[in-house]
Write a protein that holds these residues in place. Structure first.
Motif, PDB file in Angstrom:
ATOM      1  N   SER A   1     -65.434  -1.941  24.650  1.00 49.62           N
ATOM      2  CA  SER A   1     -66.222  -0.846  24.088  1.00 49.62           C
ATOM      3  C   SER A   1     -66.139  -0.810  22.560  1.00 49.62           C
ATOM      4  O   SER A   1     -65.148  -1.236  21.965  1.00 49.62           O
ATOM      5  N   ARG A   2     -67.184  -0.286  21.957  1.00 54.02           N
ATOM      6  CA  ARG A   2     -67.238  -0.194  20.493  1.00 54.02           C
ATOM      7  C   ARG A   2     -66.128   0.686  19.941  1.00 54.02           C
ATOM      8  O   ARG A   2     -65.550   0.391  18.896  1.00 54.02           O
ATOM      9  N   ILE A   3     -65.853   1.786  20.640  1.00 52.86           N
ATOM     10  CA  ILE A   3     -64.830   2.716  20.148  1.00 52.86           C
ATOM     11  C   ILE A   3     -63.460   2.047  20.144  1.00 52.86           C
ATOM     12  O   ILE A   3     -62.661   2.260  19.231  1.00 52.86           O
ATOM     13  N   LEU A   4     -63.172   1.211  21.153  1.00 55.60           N
ATOM     14  CA  LEU A   4     -61.895   0.505  21.186  1.00 55.60           C
ATOM     15  C   LEU A   4     -61.784  -0.462  20.014  1.00 55.60           C
ATOM     16  O   LEU A   4     -60.765  -0.499  19.314  1.00 55.60           O
ATOM     17  N   ILE A   5     -62.830  -1.243  19.788  1.00 54.12           N
ATOM     18  CA  ILE A   5     -62.810  -2.221  18.699  1.00 54.12           C
ATOM     19  C   ILE A   5     -62.709  -1.520  17.352  1.00 54.12           C
ATOM     20  O   ILE A   5     -61.983  -1.967  16.454  1.00 54.12           O
ATOM     21  N   LEU A   6     -63.418  -0.388  17.188  1.00 51.51           N
ATOM     22  CA  LEU A   6     -63.329   0.386  15.949  1.00 51.51           C
ATOM     23  C   LEU A   6     -61.906   0.877  15.727  1.00 51.51           C
ATOM     24  O   LEU A   6     -61.367   0.771  14.616  1.00 51.51           O
ATOM     25  N   CYS A   7     -61.281   1.407  16.775  1.00 56.76           N
ATOM     26  CA  CYS A   7     -59.916   1.934  16.657  1.00 56.76           C
ATOM     27  C   CYS A   7     -58.931   0.828  16.289  1.00 56.76           C
ATOM     28  O   CYS A   7     -58.065   1.018  15.434  1.00 56.76           O
TER      29      CYS A   7
ATOM     30  N   MET B   1     -69.363  -4.050  19.544  1.00 54.16           N
ATOM     31  CA  MET B   1     -69.219  -4.310  18.109  1.00 54.16           C
ATOM     32  C   MET B   1     -68.764  -5.749  17.896  1.00 54.16           C
ATOM     33  O   MET B   1     -67.832  -6.223  18.539  1.00 54.16           O
ATOM     34  N   SER B   2     -69.406  -6.440  16.975  1.00 53.39           N
ATOM     35  CA  SER B   2     -69.063  -7.835  16.709  1.00 53.39           C
ATOM     36  C   SER B   2     -67.829  -7.929  15.833  1.00 53.39           C
ATOM     37  O   SER B   2     -67.428  -6.963  15.169  1.00 53.39           O
TER      38      SER B   2
ATOM     39  N   GLY C   1     -54.010  -8.135  15.496  1.00 52.54           N
ATOM     40  CA  GLY C   1     -55.133  -9.021  15.208  1.00 52.54           C
ATOM     41  C   GLY C   1     -55.612  -9.753  16.448  1.00 52.54           C
ATOM     42  O   GLY C   1     -56.823  -9.891  16.680  1.00 52.54           O
ATOM     43  N   TYR C   2     -54.667 -10.202  17.264  1.00 45.52           N
ATOM     44  CA  TYR C   2     -55.046 -10.871  18.513  1.00 45.52           C
ATOM     45  C   TYR C   2     -55.725  -9.886  19.457  1.00 45.52           C
ATOM     46  O   TYR C   2     -56.707 -10.236  20.132  1.00 45.52           O
ATOM     47  N   TRP C   3     -55.206  -8.660  19.509  1.00 45.08           N
ATOM     48  CA  TRP C   3     -55.814  -7.626  20.349  1.00 45.08           C
ATOM     49  C   TRP C   3     -57.263  -7.386  19.935  1.00 45.08           C
ATOM     50  O   TRP C   3     -58.156  -7.250  20.793  1.00 45.08           O
ATOM     51  N   LEU C   4     -57.501  -7.344  18.632  1.00 43.25           N
ATOM     52  CA  LEU C   4     -58.860  -7.142  18.129  1.00 43.25           C
ATOM     53  C   LEU C   4     -59.762  -8.299  18.538  1.00 43.25           C
ATOM     54  O   LEU C   4     -60.857  -8.098  19.067  1.00 43.25           O
ATOM     55  N   TRP C   5     -59.299  -9.517  18.301  1.00 46.28           N
ATOM     56  CA  TRP C   5     -60.097 -10.706  18.643  1.00 46.28           C
ATOM     57  C   TRP C   5     -60.385 -10.767  20.139  1.00 46.28           C
ATOM     58  O   TRP C   5     -61.505 -11.040  20.564  1.00 46.28           O
TER      59      TRP C   5
END
Length: 210
Positions: free
Chosen positions: A89-95, A1-2, A77-81
Motif C-alpha cells: 500500500s502507498r501509506i506503508l511505503i510513505l511511512c 507508490m514507486s 532500506g530493505y523493507w522499503l525496497w
C-alpha cells in the motif's frame, strides 16, 4: 507508490533536515534560544545519544549506537525496497520512507558532524575548521533545534509528586529528522489496517478462493 517517488520524498526530507542543522550549527551558540511565535522556539542543543538525550555508558557506547543505527537503516532500506517490489500500500511505503529519511538524517550527524564542525560551546561553530572537528568519525552529535513548550509554570501544591514545582509540558527539543520518524510511526498506527491489509491467514485464504 514507486521507488522513485519514495526516493524523492527521502531526498527532500534529508535536504530540509540537513540545511536546517547546518544553519543552526553555523549561526547559533550551543544553548542559544530564539522565540519564533507563541509557544514555538528555536533552541540549539546537541544530543550525544538516543531519543530524550539517553546515552549508552562506556567508552564505546557512542560508537556502538552509531553502528547500530547504520545496521538498522540498512534493514529499513530493505523493507522499503521489498514493500515497493511487492506493490504494498502507498501509506506503508510513505511511512517507511519517512522513517528511513529521519533515521538517515540523524545518522549523518552521528557519523560526520564530529569531523566537519568545530565545537559550539561559547562560540558559533565553523564548517571544515583548519584545526579539525570537535570529534572523530562515528562520534558526532545530533543537532536539535525545534522546541514547543506548550505550557510552563508552577503547579499547584495539591498536585501529587510535582506540586509546587515548575513544570513544562512537552519539553523535548527535536529536529526535522525526528519529526519525520514520528510522523511515519504515527501514520502506521493510525492507518494500520490500510498499511497491512489482509494480514490474517484466514482472510488471505478467503480472498484467494474468491
Amino acid at each position: 507508490m514507486s521507488l522513485k517517488k519514495a526516493t524523492i520524498i527521502i531526498i527532500l526530507i534529508l535536504l530540509i533536515d540537513q540545511i536546517s542543522k547546518f544553519y543552526i550549527k553555523t549561526n547559533f551558540v550551543l544553548g542559544e534560544e530564539v522565540p519564533v511565535f507563541g509557544w514555538f522556539r528555536i533552541l540549539f542543543v546537541e544530543n550525544e545519544g538516543m531519543a530524550w538525550g539517553a546515552k549508552i555508558p562506556g567508552e564505546y557506547g557512542k560508537l556502538f549506537l552509531t553502528l547500530f543505527r547504520i545496521v538498522a537503516i540498512g534493514g529499513i532500506g530493505y523493507w522499503l525496497w521489498d514493500s515497493v517490489r511487492k506493490n504494498m500500500s502507498r501509506i506503508l511505503i510513505l511511512c517507511i520512507a519517512l522513517i528511513f529519511a529521519g533515521a538517515l538524517g540523524n545518522i549523518i550527524d552521528s557519523v560526520f558532524y564530529g569531523l566537519i564542525f568545530s565545537d559550539s560551546h561559547h562560540q558559533v561553530a565553523t564548517l571544515f575548521p583548519e584545526a579539525g572537528g570537535y570529534g572523530t568519525l562515528f562520534h558526532g552529535k545530533v543537532v536539535d533545534m525545534l522546541y514547543f513548550p506548550l505550557y510552563g509554570g508552577t503547579l499547584p501544591e495539591w498536585v501529587p509528586f510535582w506540586g509546587g514545582k515548575f513544570f513544562t509540558f512537552f519539553d523535548p527539543v527535536f529536529n526535522i529528522a525526528d519529526a519525520s520518524i514520528s510522523c511515519g510511526v504515527i501514520l502506521l498506527l493510525l492507518f494500520n489496517k490500510t498499511a497491512f491489509p489482509n494480514r490474517d491467514p484466514k482472510t488471505r485464504l478467503a480472498a484467494q478462493v474468491d
